[in-house]
Write an enzyme that holds these catalytic residues in place. Sequence first.
Site, PDB file in Angstrom:
ATOM      1  CB  CYS A   1      35.848  53.264  47.699  1.00 20.12           C
ATOM      2  SG  CYS A   1      34.288  53.535  46.864  1.00 20.12           S
TER       3      CYS A   1
ATOM      4  NE  ARG B   1      33.908  56.447  42.524  1.00 17.69           N
ATOM      5  CZ  ARG B   1      34.214  55.515  43.417  1.00 17.69           C
ATOM      6  NH1 ARG B   1      34.693  55.855  44.587  1.00 17.69           N
ATOM      7  NH2 ARG B   1      34.045  54.238  43.137  1.00 17.69           N
TER       8      ARG B   1
HETATM    9  C1  BEZ Z   1      34.579  50.817  43.627  1.00 18.66           C
HETATM   10  O1  BEZ Z   1      35.414  50.083  43.113  1.00 18.66           O
HETATM   11  O2  BEZ Z   1      34.875  51.635  44.507  1.00 18.66           O
HETATM   12  C2  BEZ Z   1      33.177  50.784  43.109  1.00 18.66           C
HETATM   13  C3  BEZ Z   1      32.956  50.520  41.784  1.00 18.66           C
HETATM   14  C4  BEZ Z   1      31.659  50.466  41.304  1.00 18.66           C
HETATM   15  C5  BEZ Z   1      30.592  50.673  42.177  1.00 18.66           C
HETATM   16  C6  BEZ Z   1      30.837  50.979  43.509  1.00 18.66           C
HETATM   17  C7  BEZ Z   1      32.119  51.039  43.984  1.00 18.66           C
END
Ligand code: BEZ
Length: 228
Positions: free
Chosen positions: A44, A127
């Site tokens: 993110c 997402r």
């Molecule tokens: C992230 O790195 O943004 C992420 C990865 C897995 C689950 C939720 C967020």
Amino acid sequence: MPRISDPAPEFVGQSTQGTVNFPSDYAGKWVILFSHPADFTPVCTSEFMTFAMMTEEFRKYNTELVGVSVDGLHSHIAWLRTIRDNMDFRGWKNVDVTFPLIDDVSMQVSQKYGMIMPGESETSAVRAVFIIDPAGKVRTILYYPLSTGRNFDEILRVVKALQTTDEFGVATPADWRPGERVIVPPAGTMDVAEKRMSGQEDGVECADWFFCTKELPEDTIENALQKK
Ligand code: BEZ
């Protein structure tokens, strides 16, 4: 959840830039409403930095960005400050996220937009990307899982393709980029099909009667889209 061509569901949300009345605050503009699973997570963070770096590029196409996650406002503020003060990604530093990030602890936005996919996560949004036009209509929906960062060039490419379709009444083929040939609407009569196939329609080339293309120069597109 909304489908393509539906009106974008309305909501009022608190964001890092104040109250957002959606989509009415964006009337007359294109807007990208996108969700992310959680603040202070690496994928993110890389996405927010990328979108922030592209904010002005999207503005050239009359397009604004709005983020949403099920985290609260204080978490959002702390995360965006950390991004600005501490993060270095692809050599980008001191990146200011100036678009609103909406507090959706109540999940009202995530639920309305179908951003929660329980098989992936019960407690955070996947997402999702909703591209909404100046009339408040949903024009494109994209979904990615938690583990895969989005391709932001593709999101900008889709915005340009949608705007080109609206402005010039054409469709765009696979992997189209501005400057490449565009697809003219299908022939509606035998007569038009005949004319196109015999090369009588100026600038139109057909591989078969239903697959006809024409040139649309990149500067013609850019002049039309960027003046809006
Ligand atoms: C992230 O790195 O943004 C992420 C990865 C897995 C689950 C939720 C967020």
